[in-house]
Design an enzyme around this catalytic site. Structure first.
Site, PDB file in Angstrom:
ATOM      1  N   HIS A   1     -68.968 -21.205   3.854  1.00 22.82           N
ATOM      2  CA  HIS A   1     -69.149 -20.999   5.295  1.00 22.82           C
ATOM      3  C   HIS A   1     -68.748 -19.584   5.683  1.00 22.82           C
ATOM      4  CE1 HIS A   1     -65.181 -22.772   4.501  1.00 22.82           C
ATOM      5  NE2 HIS A   1     -64.720 -22.003   5.464  1.00 22.82           N
TER       6      HIS A   1
ATOM      7  N   GLY B   1     -57.695 -18.306   0.555  1.00 25.12           N
ATOM      8  CA  GLY B   1     -57.424 -19.057   1.783  1.00 25.12           C
ATOM      9  C   GLY B   1     -58.492 -20.066   2.155  1.00 25.12           C
ATOM     10  N   GLN B   2     -59.400 -20.374   1.202  1.00 21.75           N
ATOM     11  CA  GLN B   2     -60.441 -21.364   1.499  1.00 21.75           C
ATOM     12  C   GLN B   2     -59.843 -22.767   1.523  1.00 21.75           C
ATOM     13  OE1 GLN B   2     -63.823 -21.263  -1.175  1.00 21.75           O
ATOM     14  NE2 GLN B   2     -65.011 -22.686   0.102  1.00 21.75           N
TER      15      GLN B   2
HETATM   16  P1  AMP Z   1     -61.578 -22.025   5.417  1.00 22.65           P
HETATM   17  O1  AMP Z   1     -60.093 -21.880   5.468  1.00 22.65           O
HETATM   18  O2  AMP Z   1     -62.291 -20.720   5.339  1.00 22.65           O
HETATM   19  O3  AMP Z   1     -62.035 -23.018   4.365  1.00 22.65           O
HETATM   20  O4  AMP Z   1     -61.989 -22.597   6.845  1.00 22.65           O
HETATM   21  C1  AMP Z   1     -62.280 -23.937   7.104  1.00 22.65           C
HETATM   22  C2  AMP Z   1     -62.489 -24.043   8.584  1.00 22.65           C
HETATM   23  O5  AMP Z   1     -63.122 -25.282   8.866  1.00 22.65           O
HETATM   24  C3  AMP Z   1     -61.183 -24.022   9.386  1.00 22.65           C
HETATM   25  O6  AMP Z   1     -61.224 -22.931  10.312  1.00 22.65           O
HETATM   26  C4  AMP Z   1     -61.189 -25.377  10.096  1.00 22.65           C
HETATM   27  O7  AMP Z   1     -60.647 -25.311  11.399  1.00 22.65           O
HETATM   28  C5  AMP Z   1     -62.658 -25.755  10.089  1.00 22.65           C
HETATM   29  N1  AMP Z   1     -62.952 -27.183  10.129  1.00 22.65           N
HETATM   30  C6  AMP Z   1     -62.433 -28.151   9.346  1.00 22.65           C
HETATM   31  N2  AMP Z   1     -62.967 -29.336   9.654  1.00 22.65           N
HETATM   32  C7  AMP Z   1     -63.875 -29.119  10.650  1.00 22.65           C
HETATM   33  C8  AMP Z   1     -64.765 -29.948  11.402  1.00 22.65           C
HETATM   34  N3  AMP Z   1     -64.836 -31.257  11.188  1.00 22.65           N
HETATM   35  N4  AMP Z   1     -65.531 -29.377  12.355  1.00 22.65           N
HETATM   36  C9  AMP Z   1     -65.457 -28.050  12.587  1.00 22.65           C
HETATM   37  N5  AMP Z   1     -64.660 -27.212  11.903  1.00 22.65           N
HETATM   38  C10 AMP Z   1     -63.876 -27.734  10.955  1.00 22.65           C
END
Ligand code: AMP
Ligand code: ZN
Length: 114
Positions: free
Chosen positions: A99, A92-93
């Site tokens: 992060h 789900g990344q």
């Molecule tokens: P993942 O699915 O673990 O890769 O999570 C990526 C996360 O990054 C998601 O929860 C998004 O809402 C968050 N995200 C994407 N772009 C940004 C951004 N510019 N600032 C803050 N969060 C972000």
């Protein structure tokens, strides 16, 4: 990584609501929060995912993990919190810069079977 959105946040090219910064990591609010508190902890160096971690990252990873309890306390999550690291498409990344999600504030339910 020129096309990495989180590297752009580290560089200051894209704004973020930053809640903590030190020499190794940046912590900011998720742009699409799933819970009352939803923070992302990222390394300042570009690491694609947990699948790229090796012995050279020991100090960084310990720092990132240990920081979570401090962040949770500062966010008022006395009763507990959830941390998630999504790894790879199958995990789900969506953003391919490592992060840790820190989630809390809604008395999160236990995991249920899919
Ligand atoms: P993942 O699915 O673990 O890769 O999570 C990526 C996360 O990054 C998601 O929860 C998004 O809402 C968050 N995200 C994407 N772009 C940004 C951004 N510019 N600032 C803050 N969060 C972000
Ligand atoms: Zn990056």
């Amino acid at each position: 990584m020129s096309d990495c959105i989180f590297c752009k946040i580290v560089a200051g090219d894209i704004p973020a609501d930053i809640v903590h910064e030190d020499d190794k990591v940046l912590v900011f609010k998720d742009i699409n929060p799933r819970t009352q508190v939803h923070l992302l902890t990222i390394p300042k160096q570009h690491i694609e995912s947990l699948a790229e971690i090796d012995d050279s990252h020991d100090q960084l990873m310990a720092h990132m993990i240990k920081l979570q309890q401090t962040l949770a306390k500062k966010q008022g999550l006395e009763s507990g919190f959830r941390t998630i690291i999504n790894t790879g498409k199958g995990g789900g990344q969506e953003v391919f810069h490592l992060h840790i999600h820190l989630l809390g504030g809604n008395n999160l339910p236990a995991f249920t079977k899919e």
